[in-house]
Design an enzyme around this catalytic site. Structure first.
Site, PDB file in Angstrom:
ATOM      1  N   ARG A   1       7.406  -7.801  -2.248  1.00 11.31           N
ATOM      2  CA  ARG A   1       7.699  -8.858  -1.284  1.00 11.31           C
ATOM      3  C   ARG A   1       9.212  -8.969  -1.145  1.00 11.31           C
ATOM      4  NH1 ARG A   1       3.299  -8.520   0.289  1.00 11.31           N
ATOM      5  NH2 ARG A   1       1.660 -10.093   0.448  1.00 11.31           N
TER       6      ARG A   1
ATOM      7  N   GLU B   1      10.460 -11.282   7.264  1.00  9.73           N
ATOM      8  CA  GLU B   1       9.698 -10.402   8.173  1.00  9.73           C
ATOM      9  C   GLU B   1       9.241 -11.152   9.412  1.00  9.73           C
ATOM     10  OE1 GLU B   1       6.541  -8.334   6.110  1.00  9.73           O
ATOM     11  OE2 GLU B   1       7.907  -7.738   4.524  1.00  9.73           O
TER      12      GLU B   1
ATOM     13  N   HIS C   1       6.572  -2.662   6.420  1.00  8.98           N
ATOM     14  CA  HIS C   1       5.490  -3.228   5.583  1.00  8.98           C
ATOM     15  C   HIS C   1       4.189  -2.435   5.758  1.00  8.98           C
ATOM     16  CE1 HIS C   1       3.898  -7.158   3.570  1.00  8.98           C
ATOM     17  NE2 HIS C   1       3.183  -6.110   3.201  1.00  8.98           N
TER      18      HIS C   1
HETATM   19  C1  8YV Z   1      -1.216  -6.044   3.215  1.00  4.60           C
HETATM   20  C2  8YV Z   1       0.268  -6.692   1.260  1.00  4.60           C
HETATM   21  O1  8YV Z   1      -1.202  -5.126   4.229  1.00  4.60           O
HETATM   22  O2  8YV Z   1      -1.891  -7.093   0.428  1.00  4.60           O
HETATM   23  C3  8YV Z   1      -0.718  -7.364   0.393  1.00  4.60           C
HETATM   24  O3  8YV Z   1      -0.287  -8.221  -0.409  1.00  4.60           O
HETATM   25  O4  8YV Z   1       1.399  -6.910   1.125  1.00  4.60           O
HETATM   26  C4  8YV Z   1      -0.042  -5.763   2.350  1.00  4.60           C
HETATM   27  O5  8YV Z   1       0.029  -4.473   1.857  1.00  4.60           O
HETATM   28  C5  8YV Z   1      -1.187  -7.420   3.796  1.00  4.60           C
HETATM   29  O6  8YV Z   1      -1.054  -8.390   2.804  1.00  4.60           O
HETATM   30  C6  8YV Z   1      -2.396  -7.731   4.603  1.00  4.60           C
HETATM   31  O7  8YV Z   1      -2.574  -9.130   4.710  1.00  4.60           O
END
Ligand code: 8YV
Length: 329
Positions: free
Chosen positions: A244, A273, A291
Site C-alpha cells: 500500500r 491513488e 496497482h
Molecule cells: C486488489 C489489493 O486488486 O487485494 C488487495 O489488497 O491491493 C489488490 O491487489 C484490490 O484490492 C481489489 O479490491
C-alpha cells in the site's frame, strides 16, 4: 437476513463474467457493468438498501458510509485482501460483518514483486523505452548496465503470506532473505526461507541492498518508511512496494531519488491513488505500475469465488470463512 429469498448484493465494480453469472444464480445482484466507480453519494445509497455490499479497494467505506447503512446491511464482502479502505470499528459497532479474500492473490503479488525487483535492478523499463524511442545505437560493453541480483540482500518488511512467497522466489534468484515483522516468525519458517530476523527495522534498512514492502497498511504502518527511515537506506539500495502506498512517505521517497540518495524504486501502489507524485514520472530510476500486483484473470476469478463463498455461507446461516480480524484493536 431479511426474509426476502435472495439477498440484494450490490457489487461496486465490474467483476469477471463468470463470477457475475454465478452471483446472478445465487443472489439478487446489482452489477456495475460499465465499471464507473461509485461516488460517495452512490455508496451511501447502496448501503441504505443492500443486504450485502461487495466493495473494492477503490471504495472508501468510512464511518459516514457505515452510518448511512440501513438495518438490513449485515455483511460487507470486500473483493480484495487489504481492508484499509473499510472502517472496521464503525462496521463492528453496527454489527456488520466484514470479509476479505486472503490467500488467492499471494502468488500473483509475489510474482509482481519479483518482476519489479528485476525491472529496477536490470533497467527493463528504461531499456524498453530506449528501443521505442528509436534512439538505440546498438550494443555496447558499458551501456545499460544494471546490477546482478545473486548475492544481494533483500529485506522484506512484513513476512506474512505475500512476504513469504516473495522470500521463496527470491531464494531462487540467489538473494539472501532478511525480514522485519511485528512478531518474529516461527523457527521452521525462518529455517525454510533461511531468513534472518531483524527486531530493529532501522538496522535492517541500513544494511540491505533491496527493500520490499509487504506489510498491510494499518494506523501502525502509515509512513512506516518515513523520511527519517528512508534516509537510513544505502545509496545503492532500491525500494519495492507492492503493498500500500501509505506505508511509504512518497514525497520523501521522490526527493531522495532526485537527489541520488537512493538508486531506484519499483512501485505498484501510491499514497494518493490514482495520483502519482509527478516527480516520480520523470525519473528513469523508477518503474511505475498501476496497482496491478494481483491483476491476473485467474486471481480475479479466485477472489470472486471467495466473495461468493463468504456471502453464501453467511446467507445460509454459517460463519463466513474470511472474517476480517481487526489487527488495530
Ligand atoms: C486488489 C489489493 O486488486 O487485494 C488487495 O489488497 O491491493 C489488490 O491487489 C484490490 O484490492 C481489489 O479490491
Amino acid at each position: 437476513m431479511p426474509d426476502r429469498k435472495k439477498p440484494l448484493v450490490i457489487v461496486t465494480r465490474k467483476l469477471p463474467d463468470v463470477i457475475e453469472t454465478r452471483m446472478m444464480e445465487l443472489f439478487t445482484p446489482r452489477l456495475n457493468l460499465d465499471d464507473t466507480p461509485y461516488t460517495t453519494l452512490q455508496l451511501a445509497d447502496a448501503v441504505s438498501v443492500a443486504d450485502v455490499l461487495v466493495p473494492t479497494v477503490t471504495d472508501r467505506i468510512d464511518a459516514q458510509i457505515i452510518a448511512a447503512a440501513g438495518p438490513q446491511l449485515r455483511l460487507i464482502a470486500s473483493f480484495g485482501a487489504g481492508y484499509d479502505h473499510i472502517d472496521l470499528d464503525a462496521a463492528r459497532a453496527r454489527g456488520i460483518l466484514v470479509t476479505n479474500t486472503p490467500g488467492v492473490l499471494t502468488d500473483d503479488t509475489a510474482d509482481m514483486t519479483m518482476a519489479l525487483i528485476l525491472s529496477v535492478a536490470r533497467r527493463l523499463a528504461e531499456g524498453e523505452r530506449l528501443i521505442r524511442s528509436g534512439r538505440w545505437a546498438g550494443w555496447g560493453p558499458t551501456t545499460m548496465l544494471g546490477h546482478r541480483l545473486g548475492g544481494k540482500r533483500l529485506g522484506i518488511i512484513g513476512l506474512g503470506r505475500i512476504g513469504q512467497a516473495v522470500a521463496r522466489r527470491a531464494r531462487g534468484f540467489g538473494l539472501a532473505v532478511h525480514y522485519h515483522n511485528r512478531r518474529r516468525r516461527h523457527p521452521e519458517i525462518e529455517e525454510e526461507l533461511e531468513a534472518t530476523y531483524w527486531d530493529s527495522l532501522d538496522q535492517m534498512l541500513s544494511r540491505m541492498d533491496i527493500i520490499s514492502v509487504n506489510c498491510p497498511h494499518t494506523p501502525a504502518t502509515y509512513h512506516l518508511l518515513s523520511a527519517r527511515r528512508l534516509a537510513l537506506l544505502q545509496r545503492h539500495a532500491i525500494l519495492i512496494n507492492t503493498s500500500r502506498g501509505e506505508v511509504v512517505d512518497e514525497a520523501a521517497l521522490a526527493r531522495m531519488l532526485v537527489a541520488g540518495d537512493l538508486a531506484g524504486a519499483g512501485l505498484d501502489v501510491y499514497e494518493h491513488e490514482p495520483a502519482v507524485d509527478p516527480t516520480l514520472l520523470g525519473l528513469d530510476s523508477v518503474v511505475l505500475l498501476p496497482h496491478m500486483g494481483s491483476a491476473t484473470i485467474e486471481g480475479r476469478i479466485d477472489m470472486g469465488e471467495r466473495v461468493i463463498v463468504n456471502i453464501k455461507s453467511f446467507v445460509d446461516g454459517h460463519s463466513p470463512p474470511d472474517r476480517v480480524i481487526d489487527t488495530t484493536s
